[in-house]
Design an enzyme around this catalytic site. Sequence first.
Site, PDB file in Angstrom:
ATOM      1  N   HIS A 274       0.844  -1.205   0.000  1.00  0.00           N
ATOM      2  CA  HIS A 274       0.000   0.000   0.000  1.00  0.00           C
ATOM      3  C   HIS A 274       0.872   1.245   0.000  1.00  0.00           C
ATOM      4  CE1 HIS A 274      -4.053   1.863   1.051  1.00  0.00           C
ATOM      5  NE2 HIS A 274      -3.211   2.895   1.069  1.00  0.00           N
TER       6      HIS A 274
ATOM      7  N   HIS B 247       1.500   5.146  -2.351  1.00  0.00           N
ATOM      8  CA  HIS B 247       1.099   6.070  -3.416  1.00  0.00           C
ATOM      9  C   HIS B 247       2.408   6.670  -3.939  1.00  0.00           C
ATOM     10  CE1 HIS B 247      -3.147   5.794  -2.209  1.00  0.00           C
ATOM     11  NE2 HIS B 247      -2.682   5.809  -0.968  1.00  0.00           N
TER      12      HIS B 247
ATOM     13  N   LYS C  73      -8.531  -0.368  -7.446  1.00  0.00           N
ATOM     14  CA  LYS C  73      -8.700   0.143  -6.074  1.00  0.00           C
ATOM     15  C   LYS C  73     -10.081   0.796  -5.980  1.00  0.00           C
ATOM     16  CE  LYS C  73      -7.850   2.641  -2.212  1.00  0.00           C
ATOM     17  NZ  LYS C  73      -6.832   3.687  -2.279  1.00  0.00           N
TER      18      LYS C  73
ATOM     19  N   HIS D 209     -10.261   0.224  -0.029  1.00  0.00           N
ATOM     20  CA  HIS D 209     -10.045   1.123   1.102  1.00  0.00           C
ATOM     21  C   HIS D 209     -11.257   0.992   2.012  1.00  0.00           C
ATOM     22  CE1 HIS D 209      -9.574   5.196   3.057  1.00  0.00           C
ATOM     23  NE2 HIS D 209     -10.890   5.020   3.128  1.00  0.00           N
TER      24      HIS D 209
ATOM     25  N   HIS E 151      -6.297  -0.701   5.309  1.00  0.00           N
ATOM     26  CA  HIS E 151      -6.448   0.018   6.591  1.00  0.00           C
ATOM     27  C   HIS E 151      -7.166  -0.878   7.614  1.00  0.00           C
ATOM     28  CE1 HIS E 151      -5.202   3.361   4.151  1.00  0.00           C
ATOM     29  NE2 HIS E 151      -6.351   3.392   3.503  1.00  0.00           N
TER      30      HIS E 151
ATOM     31  N   ASP F   5       0.939   2.898   3.419  1.00  0.00           N
ATOM     32  CA  ASP F   5       0.359   4.189   3.005  1.00  0.00           C
ATOM     33  C   ASP F   5       1.428   5.258   2.816  1.00  0.00           C
ATOM     34  OD1 ASP F   5      -1.822   5.510   2.036  1.00  0.00           O
ATOM     35  OD2 ASP F   5      -2.837   5.754   3.964  1.00  0.00           O
TER      36      ASP F   5
END
Length: 454
Positions: free
Chosen positions: A91, A93, A214, A255, A275, A347
């Site tokens: 996970h 970005h 996603k 998510h 999460h 994240d």
Amino acid sequence: MRPIVGLVAFLAFCLLAVSPIAGQTAAPVTVVRASWLIDGSGAPPVANAVIVVRGDRIEAVGAAASVTIPAGARLIDLPGHTLLPGLIDCHVHITGMPGDGGDTAELKETDAHKAIYGVVNARTTLEAGFTTVRDVGAGSYAAVALRELIDRGLVPGPRLVVATRGLGITGGHGDINGWSPELDLPGTAEIADGVEELRKAVRRQVKFGADFIKVVASGGVLSSGDAPSAIQYTFEELRTVVEEAAHSGRKVAAHAHGAAGIVDASRAGVASIEHGSLVDEAGIRAMKEHGTYMVPTLYTLDFIVDEGAAHGVPEYAVAKARAMRQAQRENLRKAWQAGVKFAYGTDAAVFPHGRNGRDFDILVRQLGVPPLEAIRMATSSAADLLGLADRVGTLKGGHLADLVAVEGNPLEDVRRLERVAFVMKGGQVFKTTAGSGTGATTGRPAPDGLIEAR
């Protein structure tokens, strides 16, 4: 006839000389030796370990007494270090930077910014020891281009599995909220409502390079105007995304902080919950029943609470993170103890890239995960989730030569995984600060001036 026969024989010889078999024979051989080895399968460590790498693949691995070192091989000695598979973060970005969750970036920056951020972050992530990462939403197709340039060897970085834009509802976590309704704002994900819009959006993202899809199933922390517990897509919508993705062989990551969103997404057939902060008993049952992976993102809440304001995180987001942090740890501990499958994810981008290793310590200290199992989450379990278990995630013959090394034994202090000293990806050394014969740290493949075996 004789000249023709001779010509045919000569051409056959030439073809053999350039055949894949001949190329394999000529592939360079590198031998890496270290004091310990953890292979990623969950097996106990091996002392006095040796790995033989031929080209970009592992040829042999084991204790020194059981592995023959080929003559003429290049040797990399890492005394006092532990070898592990290249780490996997499920996970990230990769084209993002810390801030308000992307709202300001979407309003002020272009896709060129994301592409350049991605190049910088890719190198940082690789040097942190993560040789494979899953990008769970870039808001654009910049990560597709980055994936291709890394694969071509033009940019140093981890192996990328990308979701492209992601999917969110109008006014939800993937949208940009709180501004004038007279402004046409783009969203930090592709905004799609209802089953028909979602089918088309999934098809479009696959068309332009998505490795997986996603979807946002609940509210978020960094988004304005929603609560992390709030349901976003309906079960029917989530099921549509999963079905449409499956038509092209893609998995779906959801998510979901909220308990109801976790249940719906798991029942819909997503591969992973991202999460999972407010997971309850119903969510745990649903995840176990459907074999859904949990990808916890732990350090990111610590960063938002402790450093977020200094990096542009809005106060409402800091308040959400502060209110949810303790419950997140308790709920995820229960999920782990109940037997939910976990894969490592962080994240990164909410916090600065390169800190990806900080979740290990939280897994061990606050969730009670044994260090060896925490390592397995970031190796073989993560590879299984990504569909790459036949190539990465464990140190075994035939797998890609993705190796990292840390000083000392990470089973004694898991925070050693935050300080990776050596990185090899696909047989190329990209970082070394320890041992002999490995060259200087450059962020590019290290030079070949290594020690020759006698």
